[in-house]
Design an enzyme around this catalytic site. Structure first.
Site, PDB file in Angstrom:
ATOM      1  N   LYS A  27      72.778 -33.738   5.504  1.00 25.15           N
ATOM      2  CA  LYS A  27      72.962 -35.083   4.952  1.00 25.15           C
ATOM      3  C   LYS A  27      72.951 -35.086   3.428  1.00 25.15           C
ATOM      4  O   LYS A  27      73.524 -35.944   2.796  1.00 25.15           O
ATOM      5  CB  LYS A  27      71.825 -35.993   5.430  1.00 25.15           C
ATOM      6  N   LYS A  47      74.981 -24.847   5.555  1.00 27.21           N
ATOM      7  CA  LYS A  47      74.867 -25.628   6.798  1.00 27.21           C
ATOM      8  C   LYS A  47      75.214 -27.096   6.542  1.00 27.21           C
ATOM      9  O   LYS A  47      75.054 -27.607   5.429  1.00 27.21           O
ATOM     10  CB  LYS A  47      73.484 -25.478   7.419  1.00 27.21           C
ATOM     11  N   LYS A  69      62.643 -23.885  -3.375  1.00 27.47           N
ATOM     12  CA  LYS A  69      62.145 -24.729  -4.466  1.00 27.47           C
ATOM     13  C   LYS A  69      61.711 -23.867  -5.657  1.00 27.47           C
ATOM     14  O   LYS A  69      61.931 -24.226  -6.799  1.00 27.47           O
ATOM     15  CB  LYS A  69      60.941 -25.566  -4.010  1.00 27.47           C
TER      16      LYS A  69
HETATM   17  P1  AMP Z   1      66.715 -32.370  10.145  1.00 29.04           P
HETATM   18  O1  AMP Z   1      67.746 -33.441  10.107  1.00 29.04           O
HETATM   19  O2  AMP Z   1      66.913 -31.312   9.125  1.00 29.04           O
HETATM   20  O3  AMP Z   1      65.325 -32.903  10.226  1.00 29.04           O
HETATM   21  O4  AMP Z   1      66.938 -31.594  11.523  1.00 29.04           O
HETATM   22  C1  AMP Z   1      66.718 -32.147  12.795  1.00 29.04           C
HETATM   23  C2  AMP Z   1      67.097 -31.133  13.850  1.00 29.04           C
HETATM   24  O5  AMP Z   1      68.500 -30.833  13.762  1.00 29.04           O
HETATM   25  C3  AMP Z   1      66.399 -29.775  13.719  1.00 29.04           C
HETATM   26  O6  AMP Z   1      66.145 -29.245  15.011  1.00 29.04           O
HETATM   27  C4  AMP Z   1      67.391 -28.921  12.989  1.00 29.04           C
HETATM   28  O7  AMP Z   1      67.220 -27.567  13.247  1.00 29.04           O
HETATM   29  C5  AMP Z   1      68.716 -29.449  13.553  1.00 29.04           C
HETATM   30  N1  AMP Z   1      69.799 -29.279  12.564  1.00 29.04           N
HETATM   31  C6  AMP Z   1      69.882 -29.859  11.339  1.00 29.04           C
HETATM   32  N2  AMP Z   1      71.008 -29.489  10.694  1.00 29.04           N
HETATM   33  C7  AMP Z   1      71.666 -28.639  11.541  1.00 29.04           C
HETATM   34  C8  AMP Z   1      72.893 -27.905  11.469  1.00 29.04           C
HETATM   35  N3  AMP Z   1      73.681 -27.986  10.401  1.00 29.04           N
HETATM   36  N4  AMP Z   1      73.230 -27.136  12.525  1.00 29.04           N
HETATM   37  C9  AMP Z   1      72.456 -27.066  13.620  1.00 29.04           C
HETATM   38  N5  AMP Z   1      71.284 -27.730  13.754  1.00 29.04           N
HETATM   39  C10 AMP Z   1      70.884 -28.510  12.739  1.00 29.04           C
END
Ligand code: AMP
Ligand code: TRP
Length: 328
Positions: free
Chosen positions: A198, A195, A113
């Site tokens: 969404k 990575k 940020k």
């Molecule tokens: P988030 O949607 O960012 O809140 O992530 C929820 C969970 O999914 C967390 O444990 C993240 O580390 C995992 N996660 C999110 N995006 C990825 C990705 N591209 N690859 C692997 N793990 C992910």
């Protein structure tokens, strides 16, 4: 027995990165029978960005459905809602007094940020988010935290907080460790240097709810460019990583990798094989989700009972903490 604590934010649809980086692993750890498992819906953390008061209730319910559909079993794990347990925020206040601002400024999220000039507009919730996460984990005395790689720093700061608290007030908390999956970082289909997320548009991720046609379409347009001199580009590497994670048997992965090494691989074949494997994995998950969706009373009961059980433990830990810090 070790204690696992993990959670996700109810911020919309889940994708295969969330599945491989977290959910699939949670179910496997639960099924190993070696852990006491707590899986939380982190709705307070979801307030830190793009919060929509009208959508949060529905999103929380949807995330509970995803947990259940991916194999989190309420007979073996406790599923609960963060905001319903006031003790998390109380403990996070106590922890806040142990964390230097400089340490929070070292977090990737904050640095990103700042680098993009958004620091002034960043809310304080996002800044102190890791402290609340530490409270989420430590209030259940979680010693194992299975999350994706992007959460590593947050688990490290949790460890620091546990150590500082124990030193200042007497041994109370374990120093939790991060447990990564074999695929802790799934990359974007359109920008494979970043990575899967969404926030980068529909084509960069495969949602757990995507139809077979959508999955095929997204994979067929996945980036596979390899720069001259490069052995394998980031896009192709990611497709192979996904194939390894999704293929029922390793032979499919090895076979295509051999074809690639022999320089005779058609990317279309790789993409179509991968599409078939992902579709075959997601079909039963989608089916199970529909079943739970048609029984909302079951989901409500799971959340009610889970939250009740979590609250009892959170209250006991907070009572112990208050005693130790002299607030009794
Ligand atoms: P988030 O949607 O960012 O809140 O992530 C929820 C969970 O999914 C967390 O444990 C993240 O580390 C995992 N996660 C999110 N995006 C990825 C990705 N591209 N690859 C692997 N793990 C992910
Ligand atoms: N910050 C995590 C994420 O965005 C969600 C989360 C909140 C969490 N509290 C947690 C994960 C405690 C593990 C443990 O994915």
């Amino acid at each position: 027995m070790k204690t696992i604590l993990s959670g996700m934010q109810p911020s919309g649809q889940l994708h295969i990165g969330n599945y491989l980086g977290a959910l699939k692993n949670w179910a496997a750890l639960q099924n190993s029978g070696k852990y006491m498992c707590w899986f939380m819906i982190a709705d307070l953390h979801a307030m830190t960005v793009n919060y929509d008061a009208r959508a949060i209730g529905e999103r929380t319910k949807n995330l509970a459905l995803d947990y259940l559909a991916c194999g989190i079993d309420p007979d073996h794990s406790t599923i609960f809602i963060q905001s319903h347990i006031l003790e998390h925020t109380y403990l996070s206040w106590i922890f806040a007094n142990l964390v230097p601002i400089a340490e929070l400024k070292r977090m990737h999220q904050f640095k990103e940020k700042t680098a993009s000039g958004e620091e002034a507009a960043m809310n304080t919730g996002l800044f102190t988010y890791p402290i609340l996460m530490a409270a989420d984990i430590l209030i259940y005395k979680g010693d194992t935290v299975p999350v994706g790689e992007d959460q590593k720093q947050h688990v490290e700061i949790t460890c620091d907080i546990a150590r500082k608290f124990n030193n200042a007030f007497g041994k109370t908390f374990p120093e939790p460790e991060l447990l990564l999956t074999p695929t802790p970082r799934v990359m974007s289909l359109t920008e494979p240097m970043n990575k899967m997320s969404k926030s980068k548009g529909e084509k960069n991720y495969i949602a757990l709810s995507d139809s077979p046609e959508t999955i095929k379409k997204k994979l067929l347009s996945a980036v596979t460019d390899t720069s001259p001199g490069e052995t394998m580009g980031a896009g192709v590497t990611n497709l192979f990583t996904l194939l390894k994670a999704f293929a029922k048997d390793d032979a499919t992965h090895r076979e295509l990798l051999n074809t690639y090494n022999a320089k005779t691989l058609q990317y279309q074949e790789l993409k179509e094989t991968l599409a078939r494997e992902i579709i075959a994995t997601l079909a039963p998950i989608q089916e199970k989700r529909r079943e739970f969706e048609s029984r909302p009373e079951i989901v409500a009961e799971v959340l009610f009972e889970g939250t009740k059980k979590a609250r009892a433990l959170a209250q006991a830990t907070l009572a112990e903490v208050k005693e130790k810090v002299g607030l009794k």
